[in-house]
Design a protein around this motif. Sequence first.
Motif, PDB file in Angstrom:
ATOM      1  N   SER A  13       0.339  -0.856  -0.491  1.00  0.00           N
ATOM      2  CA  SER A  13      -0.111   0.168   0.158  1.00  0.00           C
ATOM      3  C   SER A  13       1.230   1.050   0.101  1.00  0.00           C
ATOM      4  O   SER A  13       0.994   2.293  -0.858  1.00  0.00           O
ATOM      5  CB  SER A  13      -0.554   0.355   1.470  1.00  0.00           C
ATOM      6  OG  SER A  13      -1.685  -1.056   1.535  1.00  0.00           O
ATOM      7  N   ALA A  14       1.984   1.319   0.662  1.00  0.00           N
ATOM      8  CA  ALA A  14       3.224   2.492   1.112  1.00  0.00           C
ATOM      9  C   ALA A  14       3.486   2.669  -0.533  1.00  0.00           C
ATOM     10  O   ALA A  14       3.681   3.780  -0.888  1.00  0.00           O
ATOM     11  CB  ALA A  14       4.324   2.131   1.868  1.00  0.00           C
ATOM     12  N   LEU A  16       2.462   1.232  -3.539  1.00  0.00           N
ATOM     13  CA  LEU A  16       1.181   2.202  -5.156  1.00  0.00           C
ATOM     14  C   LEU A  16       0.820   3.143  -4.736  1.00  0.00           C
ATOM     15  O   LEU A  16       0.847   4.621  -5.474  1.00  0.00           O
ATOM     16  CB  LEU A  16      -0.314   1.467  -3.949  1.00  0.00           C
ATOM     17  CG  LEU A  16      -0.061   0.143  -4.261  1.00  0.00           C
ATOM     18  CD1 LEU A  16      -0.950  -1.023  -4.153  1.00  0.00           C
ATOM     19  CD2 LEU A  16      -0.139  -0.140  -6.395  1.00  0.00           C
ATOM     20  N   ARG A  17       0.685   4.221  -3.639  1.00  0.00           N
ATOM     21  CA  ARG A  17       0.928   5.420  -2.744  1.00  0.00           C
ATOM     22  C   ARG A  17       2.013   6.449  -3.274  1.00  0.00           C
ATOM     23  O   ARG A  17       1.807   6.840  -3.912  1.00  0.00           O
ATOM     24  CB  ARG A  17       0.397   5.653  -1.516  1.00  0.00           C
ATOM     25  CG  ARG A  17       0.562   7.295  -1.293  1.00  0.00           C
ATOM     26  CD  ARG A  17       0.453   7.221   0.481  1.00  0.00           C
ATOM     27  NE  ARG A  17       0.009   8.699   1.041  1.00  0.00           N
ATOM     28  CZ  ARG A  17       1.057   9.812   1.443  1.00  0.00           C
ATOM     29  NH1 ARG A  17       2.140   9.504   1.918  1.00  0.00           N
ATOM     30  NH2 ARG A  17       1.005  10.575   1.525  1.00  0.00           N
ATOM     31  N   ARG A  20       1.208   6.607  -6.844  1.00  0.00           N
ATOM     32  CA  ARG A  20       0.494   7.765  -8.247  1.00  0.00           C
ATOM     33  C   ARG A  20       0.593   8.547  -7.444  1.00  0.00           C
ATOM     34  O   ARG A  20       0.360   9.893  -8.031  1.00  0.00           O
ATOM     35  CB  ARG A  20      -0.392   7.265  -6.538  1.00  0.00           C
ATOM     36  CG  ARG A  20      -1.521   5.782  -6.520  1.00  0.00           C
ATOM     37  CD  ARG A  20      -2.714   5.032  -6.436  1.00  0.00           C
ATOM     38  NE  ARG A  20      -3.725   3.911  -6.813  1.00  0.00           N
ATOM     39  CZ  ARG A  20      -3.519   3.376  -5.706  1.00  0.00           C
ATOM     40  NH1 ARG A  20      -3.059   3.310  -4.503  1.00  0.00           N
ATOM     41  NH2 ARG A  20      -3.876   1.964  -6.526  1.00  0.00           N
ATOM     42  N   GLU A  21       1.202   9.417  -6.403  1.00  0.00           N
ATOM     43  CA  GLU A  21       1.398  10.397  -5.582  1.00  0.00           C
ATOM     44  C   GLU A  21       3.102  11.318  -5.095  1.00  0.00           C
ATOM     45  O   GLU A  21       3.064  12.215  -5.403  1.00  0.00           O
ATOM     46  CB  GLU A  21       0.725  10.569  -3.710  1.00  0.00           C
ATOM     47  CG  GLU A  21      -0.889  10.308  -4.070  1.00  0.00           C
ATOM     48  CD  GLU A  21      -1.072  10.194  -2.059  1.00  0.00           C
ATOM     49  OE1 GLU A  21      -0.406  11.284  -1.981  1.00  0.00           O
ATOM     50  OE2 GLU A  21      -2.247   9.558  -2.163  1.00  0.00           O
ATOM     51  N   ASP A  45       7.022  12.526   0.429  1.00  0.00           N
ATOM     52  CA  ASP A  45       6.989  12.680   2.860  1.00  0.00           C
ATOM     53  C   ASP A  45       9.029  11.773   3.321  1.00  0.00           C
ATOM     54  O   ASP A  45       8.819  11.073   3.494  1.00  0.00           O
ATOM     55  CB  ASP A  45       6.743  11.599   2.961  1.00  0.00           C
ATOM     56  CG  ASP A  45       4.899  11.828   2.631  1.00  0.00           C
ATOM     57  OD1 ASP A  45       4.758  13.201   2.638  1.00  0.00           O
ATOM     58  OD2 ASP A  45       3.687  10.772   2.870  1.00  0.00           O
ATOM     59  N   ARG A  95      -0.957   6.912 -13.859  1.00  0.00           N
ATOM     60  CA  ARG A  95      -1.184   7.956 -13.543  1.00  0.00           C
ATOM     61  C   ARG A  95      -0.880   8.918 -14.226  1.00  0.00           C
ATOM     62  O   ARG A  95      -0.347   8.355 -16.012  1.00  0.00           O
ATOM     63  CB  ARG A  95      -0.571   8.201 -12.211  1.00  0.00           C
ATOM     64  CG  ARG A  95       1.200   7.598 -12.205  1.00  0.00           C
ATOM     65  CD  ARG A  95       2.420   7.942 -11.546  1.00  0.00           C
ATOM     66  NE  ARG A  95       2.367   9.685 -11.158  1.00  0.00           N
ATOM     67  CZ  ARG A  95       2.794  10.336 -10.714  1.00  0.00           C
ATOM     68  NH1 ARG A  95       3.373   9.925  -9.191  1.00  0.00           N
ATOM     69  NH2 ARG A  95       3.294  11.526 -10.891  1.00  0.00           N
TER      70      ARG A  95
END
Length: 272
Positions: A13-14, A16-17, A20-21, A45, A95
């Motif tokens: 999940s990390a 994928l984030r 995406r971002e 981050d 994306r």
Amino acid sequence: MTLSDTRPSEEESAALRLLREGEFALEGRLVDASNTTLRGTLTLDGVTVRCVYKPIRGERPLWDFPDGTLADREVAAYLVSRATGWDLVPPTVLRDGPFGPGSCQLWIDEPSDAEPLVGFVPADTVPPRWFPIAAARDDDGTPYALAHADDPRLARLAVLDAVLNNADRKGGHVLVGPDDRIHGVDHGVTFHVDEKLRTVLWGWSGRPLPEDAVRMLDALAGQVDGPLGEDLAAHLTLTEIRRLAARIDALRESGRFPLPSQDWPAVPWPPI
């Protein structure tokens, strides 16, 4: 296996984030690829990872893949891989990037000492527990064999390719990560409604599927009619999703690895 088993882990999940971002920075182009394939970094981050970015505008039109984009198929292959619970395809998203929308996949660094699992080997010294797939000769006429290891990790990838109807499983698309896990990459020509399986992983042809593959296919069949099918609908046509379900059912019914077709080349070119 239940649906809850196939949801992204915290680590995934990390990733994928980040995909995406994360803020894009391009590093260069992979010149051996037939479509525009770029390597870059993504930062979010304070964390930076490498990625492979394939912009849709850099795709060459394919007469036999008129619907959708190769980038969508890259993402769809990841979604199916995740649903199997085997996690063979690195995290992949669709994306916007420096050259517009495209697929963005986590880069896999292969250790320099990783043992190759697919390749050309001298015909008279095929390693033990390797399958010779095709005969070849070098420029001097020395005989070689295209071969791959009899490795359960590769067997899982062969099953996934049969599910995806992968028309281009080259040896160079099989990566060994730093954790010794197998990763399959480059899934732009998958999910065709006609049978187009082309692969270098034919060593198990006609043999019974491993028990873990049988269990996986049973679980996957139910998911295509549920949440997985809904996710795939954003990337594939309804007919392609129905054919995916049909391939899964056919594998479950036969209980065996597929055989090479006699109607089209069964091994991609170049094979590595």
